[in-house]
Design a protein around this motif. Sequence first.
Motif, short mmCIF file in Angstrom:
data_model
loop_
_atom_site.label_atom_id
_atom_site.label_comp_id
_atom_site.label_asym_id
_atom_site.label_seq_id
_atom_site.Cartn_x
_atom_site.Cartn_y
_atom_site.Cartn_z
N ALA A 119 5.05 7.27 -5.90
CA ALA A 119 4.45 6.65 -4.74
C ALA A 119 5.50 5.81 -4.03
CB ALA A 119 3.26 5.77 -5.13
N VAL A 136 -7.76 7.82 2.06
CA VAL A 136 -6.60 8.62 1.70
C VAL A 136 -6.69 10.00 2.34
CG1 VAL A 136 -5.38 9.71 -0.22
CG2 VAL A 136 -6.26 7.38 -0.46
N HIS A 179 -7.12 11.49 -6.24
CA HIS A 179 -6.95 10.31 -5.39
C HIS A 179 -8.23 9.92 -4.65
CE1 HIS A 179 -2.62 10.23 -6.08
NE2 HIS A 179 -2.65 11.55 -5.99
N ARG A 203 0.85 -1.19 0.00
CA ARG A 203 0.00 0.00 0.00
C ARG A 203 0.89 1.25 0.00
NH1 ARG A 203 -4.04 -0.29 4.63
NH2 ARG A 203 -4.78 -1.96 3.26
N PRO A 204 0.54 2.26 -0.77
CA PRO A 204 1.34 3.49 -0.75
C PRO A 204 1.29 4.16 0.63
CG PRO A 204 -0.04 3.42 -2.70
CD PRO A 204 -0.51 2.33 -1.81
N ALA A 205 2.46 4.46 1.16
CA ALA A 205 2.54 5.23 2.41
C ALA A 205 2.47 6.72 2.13
CB ALA A 205 3.85 4.91 3.13
N TRP A 230 -0.19 6.91 9.07
CA TRP A 230 0.60 5.68 9.01
C TRP A 230 0.17 4.69 10.09
CZ3 TRP A 230 6.19 7.94 8.16
CH2 TRP A 230 6.28 8.40 6.84
N THR A 251 5.71 2.83 -1.25
CA THR A 251 4.93 1.87 -0.47
C THR A 251 5.47 1.78 0.95
OG1 THR A 251 6.32 -0.01 -1.03
CG2 THR A 251 4.50 0.51 -2.55
N THR A 302 -2.76 6.02 3.32
CA THR A 302 -1.90 6.76 2.40
C THR A 302 -1.98 8.26 2.66
OG1 THR A 302 -2.20 5.06 0.70
CG2 THR A 302 -1.43 7.23 -0.04
N VAL A 338 2.29 9.61 -1.38
CA VAL A 338 2.19 9.87 -2.81
C VAL A 338 2.49 11.34 -3.06
CG1 VAL A 338 0.66 9.91 -4.82
CG2 VAL A 338 0.49 8.03 -3.17
#
Length: 377
Positions: A29, A189, A233, A20-22, A209, A31, A214, A24
């Motif tokens: 991105a 997001v 997003h 999963r993107p932490a 986090w 992860t 994200t 962007v």
Amino acid sequence: MSGLLVGEVVRSAAGAAPHRPAVVLGGRALTFAALDAGADRAAGRLAALGVRRGDRVVWPPTGDPVETLRVYAGAARAGAVLVPLARDAWSARVVRAAAPCLVLTDTEAATEGARLATAARVRHAVLTEDAVRTDGDRPGEPEAAETPEENDPHLVLFAGPGRPRGVVLSHRASVLRAHCGGRPEPPGVLVCGFPAGHWGVWTAVLRQWQARGTVVLPEAPGPGAICAAVREHRATRLLCPPEVWWQVLDTAPHHLATLRSADTETAAGATPPRLLEAIRTATPAARVRAFLSTPEAGDVAVLDHADVRARPGSCGVPAPGVAARVAHGELWVRGPLLFDGYLKDKKATDAVLRDGWFRTGRAARLDGDGHLHLTGP
């Protein structure tokens, strides 16, 4: 999680949602797995530079927020105390006040970093993706970083111009400020609308986090980029200071339809009711809240939109886990979110931290239902 440690928040998220993107930024991105690996590399490079547990490392403004977050996680894992400086605090005077063992920059800020490190008589190093370069000598091989403890200092925040006074935060306080129980949020997001380097960014990112969500950082400053990030997003959360919210609402409020949480945060005082009403109109499906927060105390009070008309001028009720009282007309707060004191300034610390209470210096009153009203500067 083995403790209330910032590095463990990243490790836990990487284990639970590695792909999963932490974070962007534009088309880039990172992860959680990549963030975790990058934090390990940064920690090893700091150790190779001789940075040890408890040493302070200055990190100035950088053009790459993704790299900034990698350094943030890596310094925490190494046991180093990161001193991230915003644009208005990036000066030799503040660097000297921080008394770091190292000024660390990326390539973009290398020239200015070297100049200020020389003026402050400390070392300077440049961190890149695959190497670290120092001024005048070569680092050794990466060494094992020392594991911090949760009561160790983690951040020193110089929150603005004027007399340099660093707010010291422990790992424990940072993680608790970001705990999802403090600000229950819908999953999804987050677009963070704080300016780069603002002290509120660190808690906002860490909170997301901890929820393994994200963070989207707008690619360029300004309300247009924030609105575009929400739309692109399909963000469910937007956090901005009041002055940025006004600009967002004047730019493209129709881009905010996906929001389920619309928060504003400031240390200045009560958010204008007119702003909260305008946010509510633009985001009818969102929970709208205003937070009174400070670098020293974290969240102090929260006001839900539903209370705006009934409590004009109120900052809301004390935030979860926070005790508030008014003594001799001054707001005092207590709880696990408080800072550890001002860096190298025992006199100033003793003046505001007594018997577990932080004396804010703000004139205030509490009404019969526990709502906080600031009555002066």
